[in-house]
Design an enzyme around this catalytic site. Structure first.
Site, PDB file in Angstrom:
ATOM      1  N   GLU A  68      -1.192  -2.505 -10.154  1.00  0.00           N
ATOM      2  CA  GLU A  68      -1.159  -3.675  -9.262  1.00  0.00           C
ATOM      3  C   GLU A  68       0.001  -4.615  -9.578  1.00  0.00           C
ATOM      4  OE1 GLU A  68      -2.501  -3.538  -6.623  1.00  0.00           O
ATOM      5  OE2 GLU A  68      -4.231  -2.206  -6.868  1.00  0.00           O
ATOM      6  N   GLU A 127       0.846  -1.211   0.000  1.00  0.00           N
ATOM      7  CA  GLU A 127       0.000   0.000   0.000  1.00  0.00           C
ATOM      8  C   GLU A 127       0.873   1.249   0.000  1.00  0.00           C
ATOM      9  OE1 GLU A 127      -2.832  -0.824  -0.802  1.00  0.00           O
ATOM     10  OE2 GLU A 127      -2.795  -2.896  -0.080  1.00  0.00           O
TER      11      GLU A 127
HETATM   12  N1  TRP Z   1      -6.085  -1.453  -4.535  1.00  0.00           N
HETATM   13  C1  TRP Z   1      -6.090  -2.338  -3.416  1.00  0.00           C
HETATM   14  C2  TRP Z   1      -4.722  -2.968  -3.358  1.00  0.00           C
HETATM   15  O1  TRP Z   1      -4.340  -3.754  -4.144  1.00  0.00           O
HETATM   16  C3  TRP Z   1      -7.068  -3.423  -3.436  1.00  0.00           C
HETATM   17  C4  TRP Z   1      -8.510  -3.140  -3.612  1.00  0.00           C
HETATM   18  C5  TRP Z   1      -9.178  -3.029  -4.749  1.00  0.00           C
HETATM   19  C6  TRP Z   1      -9.481  -3.124  -2.616  1.00  0.00           C
HETATM   20  N2  TRP Z   1     -10.529  -2.956  -4.531  1.00  0.00           N
HETATM   21  C7  TRP Z   1     -10.708  -3.018  -3.231  1.00  0.00           C
HETATM   22  C8  TRP Z   1      -9.412  -3.193  -1.249  1.00  0.00           C
HETATM   23  C9  TRP Z   1     -11.898  -3.049  -2.514  1.00  0.00           C
HETATM   24  C10 TRP Z   1     -10.574  -3.206  -0.546  1.00  0.00           C
HETATM   25  C11 TRP Z   1     -11.818  -3.144  -1.158  1.00  0.00           C
HETATM   26  O2  TRP Z   1      -3.925  -2.655  -2.586  1.00  0.00           O
HETATM   27 ZN    ZN Z   2      -2.524  -2.957  -4.827  1.00  0.00          ZN
END
Ligand code: TRP
Ligand code: ZN
Length: 854
Positions: A315, A293
């Site tokens: 990602e 994160e």
């Molecule tokens: N972007 C987040 C990560 O990979 C993950 C994520 C995407 C997420 N959609 C979400 C987390 C919905 C919680 C709920 O780090």
């Molecule tokens: Zn991520």
């Protein structure tokens, strides 16, 4: 119900307007929160001519809308509102809206919701539209200013603090960002504070915010955060860019964590840890998710995605970076083996079934369904291949150019590949297929030896996946080494670049026919199809200098043994037993590595491997074979076990660091073997004397796997009844370790336990998800487990479609099994398709698994 539309990459158009500034005011209330939004817009020159203004908005009660202070014409529907071009001023204008929302009733955990009396948000991917009317798409970036009004003591949002008074707080985020990175938290929280000074001398305030009582469980996550910040400066030259960095732990959360700008929100499972409550795996995961994160601040936030098809841009790269980080903090080789295990367990399984999709998909119905192992883990592998092809220096030059060229932008995979082309002069047109075509390539190899010349011939086949019948050859970096029969390396690791469907590589002037070590470090995400004798595998397990391939040789040997046990009723032979016994006792090897080598292939992994080889897997036979293998290994090692277990005892106080964790891992694998031979006394003693969760839960598993441990299970429950995260382990462990014939029953019984709070995603996963994790139990031939899982998915879906859809992937492997099981699963998927109020999320997943949704 109207069919949800398919969104296509080819339909992309820039947004009609640009947003200069956003001001939001939240008047918080559990059932009637008011959200006032004021934004300045102007026409986007990329969309010339008069344009309607379309804003996304769902489940919002619109109270007012004004343009330049006056009422305006607009049309509202179920997914948003449109202001016709004719009602818009020419040039710049301000839009003000006021809406009301009810966070307390928001069980989907998307948008603004409540968890234990605390307000929090989750906006990725399209949750912001449940907060206010807005162009909720990642290519619309704007600076946000936020005012929160509430009596709650802690009021947080993105950016830097901009003012605080009685029952209000203001936040200012100077960095333009897309709406999916917006976050707000309000609650009676307590901070674990710290500070970090960046390389250029910026003093940053750090906080981890938790519920009262949990403040003592944040130290490990905080240290991991500081290590991440320093690592990103050192390794990628990336510095933090605000005065404050906040992390909040939330109990009700759909995924692992979220990288909101300056205000990361975490599933409490990936923050809170003490040696008594968290296992070594938990510590490792906390470290990597905290890093993940944090790393998003540059790869995701400063440079974001143009549209959701480009999800792997942030990602894949951020996973690649967190894997590098963990490899640096811990053991690189062990980390690589673990990452490949996950890739095979989750991504190969996905890629070889009905849910296969490209790393960059080109269509979707519900984007939440594309936060997958393919986008994340294969997305990271593709970057690893790029790095291998262009080398360290090329990679560094490309990344520097990427940050330089695209900072502040919403970019695409084309932009990403272009920086590599520009920085290294390479043509990546063929390489791009890794992003646009789904499926796992198969790589076969033949050897030819004559007069001192050794030739390796590789053939790649790219089997069809849903919607992609024909595929073209990919660029495959194949790292190899050659050993001579004495075990000495005659060719150190060399990367062969395969670009054709079939290609040979010749090695001249060799004294003896070498033994090849192919796909070192797992240099490409492919399935290597090569018949190798047990002797050669054992030789590589003993002599390969590449730690990944050394492990891989043992794993392949074990899979060969297990496969022959399943298909021919064979017994584990001496090749495998002797080779593993040597590894178990080889003190020159890292204990963590030895633990990985001694761990038997999982049942689901074995089922996939058999299926890949054209054999229909029988879950009961796989389960029985795996147990017999464990027993045979235990008997083979019997005399050495007590001493070995003893030798891995950790002197001194507990530390979660990798070295000590590796010793505990080996000790527990050995204890697992020992427990197959004795009356359970050793595991029971380990359970009693454990001063850390790794050993407590590890010893309990040893007992449960051998149909013991009832008393310990109860003792564990009374000890940990008040700790949700620990109780998740208590729930899942008994299901995972249950005798397959009884797994569905055990699960059903646990769903009646007073602490089975099924609306909490962690708890739901640790019970319903655990059943699908018990391979033979889930695939019980009467279909009872299929039915139980489907029932619960249908129950959860109306409340929390995201988690229900994600967990439906339990069924994605149906095509592997016999006709009876296939029919039983199909019945469940069809039943799901008929469910009243079926969500778009689950409808898409069930439809794709049945082959009726493309
Ligand atoms: N972007 C987040 C990560 O990979 C993950 C994520 C995407 C997420 N959609 C979400 C987390 C919905 C919680 C709920 O780090
Ligand atoms: Zn991520």
């Amino acid at each position: 119900m109207t069919e949800a539309p398919t969104i296509r990459l080819s339909d992309y158009q820039p947004f009609t307007h640009r947003i200069e500034q956003v001001e939001l005011t939240f008047r918080l209330h559990p059932t009637a929160t008011k959200v006032m939004a004021r934004m300045t817009l102007e026409p986007n020159p990329a969309r010339p001519g008069p344009q309607d203004l379309r804003l996304d908005g769902e489940k919002l009660r619109l109270l007012s809308l004004r343009i330049d202070g006056k009422g305006a014409i607009f049309h509202q529907d179920g997914t948003g509102l449109t202001v016709p071009a004719s009602a818009l001023p020419a040039g710049r204008f301000t839009l003000e809206t006021e809406v009301e929302i009810a966070p307390e009733g928001n069980t989907a955990l998307e948008g603004l919701y409540m968890s234990n009396g605390m307000y929090c948000t989750q906006c990725e991917a399209e949750g912001f539209r449940k907060i206010t009317f807005y162009p909720d798409r990642p290519d619309v970036m704007a600076p946000f200013r936020v005012r929160i009004e509430s009596d709650l003591p802690v009021l947080l949002s993105n950016g830097n603090p901009a003012g605080r008074g009685e029952a209000w707080a203001e936040w200012d985020d100077p960095w333009p960002k897309p709406s999916y990175l917006f976050a707000l938290v309000a609650g009676d929280l307590i901070a674990h504070p710290d500070r970090f000074t960046t390389v250029s001398g910026r003093d940053v305030e750090l906080n981890i915010w938790v519920r009262k009582g949990d403040e003592g469980k944040c130290a490990y996550a905080m240290e991991a955060l500081k290590r991440s910040m320093a690592w990103d400066e050192r390794t990628y030259g990336r510095e933090y860019d605000l005065d404050i960095f906040n992390i909040v732990a939330v109990d009700d959360f759909n995924m692992g964590a979220m990288e909101n700008k300056g205000l990361n929100i975490f599933n409490s499972k990936y923050v809170l840890a003490l040696p008594e409550t968290a296992t070594d795996d938990d510590f490792a995961r906390i470290e990597s998710i905290i890093a993940h994160e944090y790393f998003h601040n540059w790869t995701g936030n400063r440079i974001t995605c143009r549209d959701w098809f480009q999800l792997c841009l942030k990602e894949g790269l951020t996973v690649f970076r967190d894997q590098q980080f963990s490899a640096d903090m811990r053991s690189g080789p062990v980390k690589r083996i673990e990452d490949v295990l996950t890739l095979r367990a989750r991504q190969f399984r996905e890629d070889n079934g009905p849910l296969a999709h490209a790393v960059r998909p080109d269509h979707y119905v519900e984007i939440n369904n594309f936060y997958t192992a393919t986008v994340y883990e294969k997305g990271a592998e593709v970057i690893g291949m790029l790095k291998r092809l262009v080398g360290e220096a090329g990679y560094k030059a490309a990344l520097d150019l990427y940050f330089d060229r695209h900072d502040g932008e919403a970019a695409t995979i084309e932009d990403w590949l272009k920086v590599f082309e520009d920085a290294t002069g390479r043509d990546l047109a063929q390489f791009k297929r890794w992003y646009t075509e789904a499926g796992t390539p198969r790589l076969s190899v033949t050897e030819h030896w004559q007069d001192g010349t050794y030739r390796l011939t590789f053939r790649q086949t790219n089997p069809p996946t849903p919607g992609e019948p024909l595929k073209r050859p990919k660029v495959i970096p194949i790292a190899i080494g050659l050993l001579n029969p004495n075990g000495a390396e005659v060719l150190p690791t060399t990367v062969l670049e395969m670009t054709e469907a079939e290609q040979s590589f010749v090695f001249k002037d060799m004294a003896t026919k070498p033994i090849p070590s192919i796909l070192r470090g797992f240099s490409a995400p492919v399935i290597l199809e090569r018949e190798v004798s047990p002797e050669e595998r054992a030789f590589l397990l003993a002599h390969d200098t590449d730690p990944f391939n050394k492990w891989e040789a043992g794993r392949a040997l074990a899979k060969d043994v297990m496969a022959r046990m399943v298909t021919e009723g064979a017994q584990p032979g001496p090749d495998w037993l002797d080779a593993l016994a040597r590894v178990a006792q080889d003190e020159s090897l890292d204990p963590a590595f030895r633990a990985l080598a001694l761990r038997l292939p999982g049942e689901d992994d074995m089922a996939q491997t058999l299926h890949d080889a054209g054999v229909t897997p029988d879950p009961d036979r796989i389960h029985a074979a795996r147990r017999r293998m464990g027993e045979a290994l235990a008997r083979h090692l019997a005399s050495a076990l007590p001493r070995l277990i003893e030798s891995m005892a950790e002197p001194g106080p507990f530390t979660p660091e990798a070295r000590a964790a590796g010793r505990r891992a080996l000790r527990l694998v050995l204890l697992g073997l020992q427990s197959r031979l004795d009356d359970g006394a050793r595991a029971a003693a380990a359970f009693r004397t454990a001063d850390n969760m790794t050993e407590q839960v590890g010893a309990l598993a040893c007992l449960l796997e051998n149909r013991r441990g009832e008393a310990e299970l109860q003792a564990f429950e009374s000890q940990w009844r008040h700790d949700r995260l620990v109780m998740d382990k208590w729930f899942s462990l008994q299901i995972l370790c249950a005798e397959p014939a009884r797994a569905a029953e055990v699960t059903d019984r646990l769903t009646r336990h007073p602490d089975f709070d099924w609306k909490n995603p962690n708890r739901f996963r640790s019970v319903i998800g655990a059943l699908s994790g018990n391979h033979a139990g889930f695939h019980k031939s009467d279909g009872s487990a299929y039915r139980l899982v489907a029932d619960w998915l249908m129950r959860l879906d109306p409340l929390n479609p995201q988690t229900a859809a994600r967990m439906s992937t339990a069924f994605e492997t149906w095509g592997r099994y016999d006709a009876d099981r296939q029919a039983l699963i199909r019945v469940e998927l069809e039943r799901i398709m008929q469910a009243p109020d079926l969500s778009r999320d689950l409808a898409e997943m069930a439809g794709r698994m049945l082959g009726v949704t493309d």
